[in-house]
Design a protein around this motif. Structure first.
Motif, PDB file in Angstrom:
ATOM      1  N   GLY A  74       0.830  -1.212   0.000  1.00  0.00           N
ATOM      2  CA  GLY A  74       0.000   0.000   0.000  1.00  0.00           C
ATOM      3  C   GLY A  74       0.859   1.255   0.000  1.00  0.00           C
ATOM      4  O   GLY A  74       0.616   2.198  -0.754  1.00  0.00           O
ATOM      5  N   ALA A  75       1.881   1.260   0.847  1.00  0.00           N
ATOM      6  CA  ALA A  75       2.779   2.410   0.934  1.00  0.00           C
ATOM      7  C   ALA A  75       3.565   2.568  -0.355  1.00  0.00           C
ATOM      8  O   ALA A  75       3.809   3.686  -0.823  1.00  0.00           O
ATOM      9  CB  ALA A  75       3.735   2.242   2.125  1.00  0.00           C
ATOM     10  N   THR A  76       3.975   1.439  -0.954  1.00  0.00           N
ATOM     11  CA  THR A  76       4.731   1.495  -2.213  1.00  0.00           C
ATOM     12  C   THR A  76       3.867   2.090  -3.319  1.00  0.00           C
ATOM     13  O   THR A  76       4.330   2.949  -4.085  1.00  0.00           O
ATOM     14  CB  THR A  76       5.211   0.084  -2.620  1.00  0.00           C
ATOM     15  N   LEU A  77       2.614   1.641  -3.414  1.00  0.00           N
ATOM     16  CA  LEU A  77       1.706   2.159  -4.444  1.00  0.00           C
ATOM     17  C   LEU A  77       1.489   3.662  -4.269  1.00  0.00           C
ATOM     18  O   LEU A  77       1.562   4.433  -5.231  1.00  0.00           O
ATOM     19  CB  LEU A  77       0.366   1.409  -4.398  1.00  0.00           C
ATOM     20  N   ALA A  78       1.247   4.077  -3.026  1.00  0.00           N
ATOM     21  CA  ALA A  78       1.001   5.503  -2.762  1.00  0.00           C
ATOM     22  C   ALA A  78       2.225   6.336  -3.137  1.00  0.00           C
ATOM     23  O   ALA A  78       2.103   7.406  -3.762  1.00  0.00           O
ATOM     24  CB  ALA A  78       0.652   5.698  -1.284  1.00  0.00           C
ATOM     25  N   ILE A 134       4.740  -5.341  -8.705  1.00  0.00           N
ATOM     26  CA  ILE A 134       5.088  -5.166  -7.293  1.00  0.00           C
ATOM     27  C   ILE A 134       4.152  -6.068  -6.511  1.00  0.00           C
ATOM     28  O   ILE A 134       2.935  -6.031  -6.718  1.00  0.00           O
ATOM     29  CB  ILE A 134       4.895  -3.698  -6.850  1.00  0.00           C
ATOM     30  N   CYS A 135       4.705  -6.918  -5.642  1.00  0.00           N
ATOM     31  CA  CYS A 135       3.832  -7.866  -4.952  1.00  0.00           C
ATOM     32  C   CYS A 135       4.200  -8.003  -3.480  1.00  0.00           C
ATOM     33  O   CYS A 135       5.288  -7.633  -3.046  1.00  0.00           O
ATOM     34  CB  CYS A 135       3.858  -9.228  -5.639  1.00  0.00           C
ATOM     35  N   GLN A 136       3.236  -8.531  -2.747  1.00  0.00           N
ATOM     36  CA  GLN A 136       3.417  -8.772  -1.318  1.00  0.00           C
ATOM     37  C   GLN A 136       2.594  -9.994  -0.941  1.00  0.00           C
ATOM     38  O   GLN A 136       1.452 -10.133  -1.375  1.00  0.00           O
ATOM     39  CB  GLN A 136       2.921  -7.561  -0.507  1.00  0.00           C
ATOM     40  N   ASP A 137       3.173 -10.879  -0.147  1.00  0.00           N
ATOM     41  CA  ASP A 137       2.409 -12.014   0.362  1.00  0.00           C
ATOM     42  C   ASP A 137       1.489 -11.543   1.475  1.00  0.00           C
ATOM     43  O   ASP A 137       1.883 -10.732   2.309  1.00  0.00           O
ATOM     44  CB  ASP A 137       3.350 -13.082   0.929  1.00  0.00           C
ATOM     45  N   ILE A 138       0.260 -12.085   1.483  1.00  0.00           N
ATOM     46  CA  ILE A 138      -0.634 -11.779   2.593  1.00  0.00           C
ATOM     47  C   ILE A 138      -0.107 -12.468   3.845  1.00  0.00           C
ATOM     48  O   ILE A 138      -0.031 -11.916   4.911  1.00  0.00           O
ATOM     49  CB  ILE A 138      -2.068 -12.267   2.286  1.00  0.00           C
ATOM     50  N   LEU A 141      -0.802 -10.176  -3.060  1.00  0.00           N
ATOM     51  CA  LEU A 141      -1.292  -8.882  -3.531  1.00  0.00           C
ATOM     52  C   LEU A 141      -0.337  -8.350  -4.583  1.00  0.00           C
ATOM     53  O   LEU A 141       0.874  -8.557  -4.477  1.00  0.00           O
ATOM     54  CB  LEU A 141      -1.370  -7.888  -2.367  1.00  0.00           C
ATOM     55  N   TYR A 142      -0.869  -7.649  -5.598  1.00  0.00           N
ATOM     56  CA  TYR A 142       0.024  -7.147  -6.640  1.00  0.00           C
ATOM     57  C   TYR A 142      -0.591  -5.977  -7.397  1.00  0.00           C
ATOM     58  O   TYR A 142      -1.800  -5.772  -7.390  1.00  0.00           O
ATOM     59  CB  TYR A 142       0.380  -8.266  -7.641  1.00  0.00           C
ATOM     60  N   PHE A 143       0.309  -5.220  -8.027  1.00  0.00           N
ATOM     61  CA  PHE A 143      -0.105  -4.286  -9.070  1.00  0.00           C
ATOM     62  C   PHE A 143       1.038  -4.198 -10.062  1.00  0.00           C
ATOM     63  O   PHE A 143       2.170  -4.631  -9.779  1.00  0.00           O
ATOM     64  CB  PHE A 143      -0.474  -2.898  -8.499  1.00  0.00           C
ATOM     65  N   ASN A 184      -6.135  -0.201  -8.641  1.00  0.00           N
ATOM     66  CA  ASN A 184      -6.129  -0.782  -7.299  1.00  0.00           C
ATOM     67  C   ASN A 184      -5.194  -1.978  -7.191  1.00  0.00           C
ATOM     68  O   ASN A 184      -4.830  -2.590  -8.193  1.00  0.00           O
ATOM     69  CB  ASN A 184      -7.545  -1.226  -6.921  1.00  0.00           C
ATOM     70  N   ILE A 185      -4.843  -2.303  -5.952  1.00  0.00           N
ATOM     71  CA  ILE A 185      -4.079  -3.516  -5.666  1.00  0.00           C
ATOM     72  C   ILE A 185      -4.993  -4.714  -5.914  1.00  0.00           C
ATOM     73  O   ILE A 185      -6.158  -4.702  -5.526  1.00  0.00           O
ATOM     74  CB  ILE A 185      -3.587  -3.475  -4.204  1.00  0.00           C
ATOM     75  N   GLN A 186      -4.465  -5.739  -6.577  1.00  0.00           N
ATOM     76  CA  GLN A 186      -5.272  -6.909  -6.918  1.00  0.00           C
ATOM     77  C   GLN A 186      -4.741  -8.156  -6.211  1.00  0.00           C
ATOM     78  O   GLN A 186      -3.627  -8.157  -5.687  1.00  0.00           O
ATOM     79  CB  GLN A 186      -5.234  -7.114  -8.436  1.00  0.00           C
TER      80      GLN A 186
END
Ligand code: CO
Length: 141
Positions: free
Chosen positions: A85-89, A127-131, A111-113, A102-104
């Motif tokens: 979220g912080a990376t996207l912002a 850009i991705c992150q594991d939940i 999670l990714y975008f 949005n993040i998908q």
């Protein structure tokens, strides 16, 4: 950024492509359909990273268009972050072109975008992150 999470490779057929990777000693540990992207994905772990094979499910999907235009090959590079979220912002604030607003949620629930290649030196960047970081025990962290 914590590491290169995976390299996404577009293939016409996972079934046809897998033999090559198996000859390299890699194995598919996870195969999944991602409906909203109209792709079938197969993950092949390699050390603390992965190769992601992408097979289009429909002719009008983004991966099918990529294959038609450029043929099979490297489709995207995925970088893992701790706070997507912080990376996207932060990227939006810098005027970086993001492909979806949005993040998908993708294969394996991560999670990714995507960052558009026009903002990333010609490379499609995911850009991705594991939940749940515990969901990938084979990564040994
Ligand atoms: Co990917």
């Amino acid at each position: 950024m914590t590491r290169i999470d995976h390299l996404g490779i577009a293939v016409e057929s996972i079934a046809a492509a897998r033999g090559f990777y198996e000859a390299l000693g890699l194995h598919i540990t996870q195969e999944e359909t991602v409906e909203h992207e109209q792709v079938r994905t197969a993950m092949l772990p390699i050390a603390n990273s992965r190769i992601e094979l992408l097979e289009p499910l429909r002719e009008d999907s983004a991966v099918a268009r990529f294959l038609k235009k450029r043929g099979p090959g490297l489709h995207h590079v995925a970088l893992r972050v701790d706070d997507i979220g912080a990376t996207l912002a932060s990227l939006k604030a810098r005027g970086v072109r993001i492909i979806s607003e949005n993040i998908q949620t993708g294969a394996g629930g991560h999670l990714y975008f995507f960052i558009h290649p026009s903002s990333a030196g010609g490379v499609l960047l995911e850009i991705c992150q594991d939940i749940d970081p515990g969901a990938l025990p084979e990564l040994g962290e």
